[in-house]
Scaffold this active site. Structure first.
Site, PDB file in Angstrom:
ATOM      1  N   GLU A 123      18.922  17.457   6.057  1.00  0.00           N
ATOM      2  CA  GLU A 123      17.736  17.157   5.250  1.00  0.00           C
ATOM      3  C   GLU A 123      18.090  16.217   4.098  1.00  0.00           C
ATOM      4  O   GLU A 123      17.323  15.311   3.770  1.00  0.00           O
ATOM      5  CB  GLU A 123      17.122  18.451   4.709  1.00  0.00           C
ATOM      6  CG  GLU A 123      16.463  19.311   5.763  1.00  0.00           C
ATOM      7  CD  GLU A 123      15.361  18.579   6.506  1.00  0.00           C
ATOM      8  OE1 GLU A 123      14.590  17.829   5.859  1.00  0.00           O
ATOM      9  OE2 GLU A 123      15.292  18.723   7.735  1.00  0.00           O
ATOM     10  N   HIS A 156      11.510   9.579   6.090  1.00  0.00           N
ATOM     11  CA  HIS A 156      12.381  10.751   6.233  1.00  0.00           C
ATOM     12  C   HIS A 156      12.462  11.169   7.704  1.00  0.00           C
ATOM     13  O   HIS A 156      13.558  11.410   8.233  1.00  0.00           O
ATOM     14  CB  HIS A 156      11.822  11.891   5.383  1.00  0.00           C
ATOM     15  CG  HIS A 156      12.483  13.214   5.594  1.00  0.00           C
ATOM     16  ND1 HIS A 156      13.413  13.737   4.718  1.00  0.00           N
ATOM     17  CD2 HIS A 156      12.335  14.149   6.572  1.00  0.00           C
ATOM     18  CE1 HIS A 156      13.811  14.915   5.151  1.00  0.00           C
ATOM     19  NE2 HIS A 156      13.168  15.193   6.285  1.00  0.00           N
ATOM     20  N   GLU A 157      11.315  11.236   8.371  1.00  0.00           N
ATOM     21  CA  GLU A 157      11.304  11.660   9.776  1.00  0.00           C
ATOM     22  C   GLU A 157      11.978  10.632  10.677  1.00  0.00           C
ATOM     23  O   GLU A 157      12.705  10.992  11.610  1.00  0.00           O
ATOM     24  CB  GLU A 157       9.865  11.916  10.236  1.00  0.00           C
ATOM     25  CG  GLU A 157       9.144  13.017   9.473  1.00  0.00           C
ATOM     26  CD  GLU A 157       9.901  14.339   9.477  1.00  0.00           C
ATOM     27  OE1 GLU A 157      10.649  14.600  10.435  1.00  0.00           O
ATOM     28  OE2 GLU A 157       9.748  15.113   8.509  1.00  0.00           O
ATOM     29  N   HIS A 217      15.633  11.176  10.545  1.00  0.00           N
ATOM     30  CA  HIS A 217      16.113  12.219  11.453  1.00  0.00           C
ATOM     31  C   HIS A 217      16.373  11.652  12.852  1.00  0.00           C
ATOM     32  O   HIS A 217      17.398  11.930  13.476  1.00  0.00           O
ATOM     33  CB  HIS A 217      15.080  13.346  11.561  1.00  0.00           C
ATOM     34  CG  HIS A 217      15.157  14.366  10.462  1.00  0.00           C
ATOM     35  ND1 HIS A 217      16.336  14.989  10.100  1.00  0.00           N
ATOM     36  CD2 HIS A 217      14.185  14.893   9.667  1.00  0.00           C
ATOM     37  CE1 HIS A 217      16.086  15.843   9.127  1.00  0.00           C
ATOM     38  NE2 HIS A 217      14.804  15.796   8.837  1.00  0.00           N
TER      39      HIS A 217
END
Length: 297
Positions: A227, A146-147, A150
């Site tokens: 997100e 997930h990071e 980003h």
């Protein structure tokens, strides 16, 4: 107290730097003459402080994040957990086609992680000690995906651009409307005065707060949207089941976070709100994020 002093010191440094830039390039003199030197001078003034402040904050984001959280960058893994952490970030980064980020651990009881940095190839991915202790490897690997999502999506830069443009518009609109209101209140007596009356400054301060609130709603809306996109990236890198499991595990945080306000929006999850306050949430509710992944194909 250390975080508060760091936050205040950083913002003071940003303001001082912008003031020096304005003085060196004569923007302050241009802005002061004839009510900001006409529309061109006002636009330059607004852009320097609006865009400049946002990009300086981005440039300092890794430094601020490390010091405000006490994050320790792993330069040489000291144990098996750190080796796994670095290897997982490297694997996800290679899959995303970006440079290897710095990897760090910060001491915090809640399960959280964040990514920040000026560019895709110069970023920082940090996880809390609580996340490593309370999540299994599959769940933690999804959070790292997930990071990395980003970073690969350029979310930090895009968020900075949006914030900078909105800051510029807030400064510009507040002064244009403020001068119109001040001129109406003074009956046109101050229209030839460059600085404006006391009413002008009061009105501008009030308008900046009001317009700033609307700008914050727009920034928060983008933050929530990114997100969902980062969750999709985590599912792609680590598996949809792992990402869903990680989000379900995050619900045990109950909205708690020790991340400082300067980087709270970059965390894996954020506090919940109801009513109008939902408009200012940086993260969607976890149930909505889980449902989005479950309904994706």
């Amino acid at each position: 107290m250390r975080r508060i002093l760091l936050f205040l010191g950083t913002n003071i440094a940003v303001l001082l730097l912008l003031a020096i830039v304005c003085r060196l390039f004569g923007i302050d003199q241009m802005a002061a003459a004839n009510g900001y030197g006409g529309m061109t001078g006002l636009l330059l003034y607004a852009a320097v402080f609006g865009m400049g402040g946002a990009f300086i904050s981005l440039a300092l984001s890794k430094w601020i994040a490390k010091r405000s959280t006490g994050a320790r960058v792993i330069t040489q893994p000291q144990n098996e957990t750190e080796r796994w952490l670095v290897d997982t970030v490297r694997r996800h980064a290679q899959s995303a086609g970006i440079g290897m980020p710095e990897v760090a651990i910060y001491d915090a009881p809640e399960m959280n992680a964040f990514a920040t940095g000026m560019t895709k190839n110069s970023s920082l991915v940090a996880v809390s000690s609580g996340l490593l202790q309370q999540m299994d490897r599959e769940q933690a690997g999804a959070v790292l995906g997930h990071e990395i999502g980003h970073v690969a999506n350029g979310d930090m830069v895009t968020l900075t651009l949006i914030q900078g443009v909105l800051n510029t518009l807030v400064i510009l609109a507040a002064r244009i409307v403020g001068r119109a209101i001040d001129g109406w209140m003074s009956g046109g007596r101050d229209e030839n005065r460059g600085g404006g009356g006391i009413g002008y400054f009061v009105v501008v301060m009030v308008l900046q707060v009001v317009f700033g609130l609307f700008a914050s709603i727009i920034v928060a809306a983008f933050s929530r949207w990114r997100e969902f996109r980062a969750d999709s990236a985590g599912a792609r890198f680590a598996g949809r089941g792992a990402m869903i499991s990680a989000l379900q595990r995050l619900k045990a945080n109950h909205g708690e976070s020790t991340l400082p306000n300067t980087i709270a929006a970059f965390g894996i999850s954020g506090p919940l709100a109801d009513g109008l306050r939902r408009l200012f949430m940086s993260h969607p509710p976890l149930d909505e994020r889980i449902a989005a992944l479950q309904n994706s194909r």
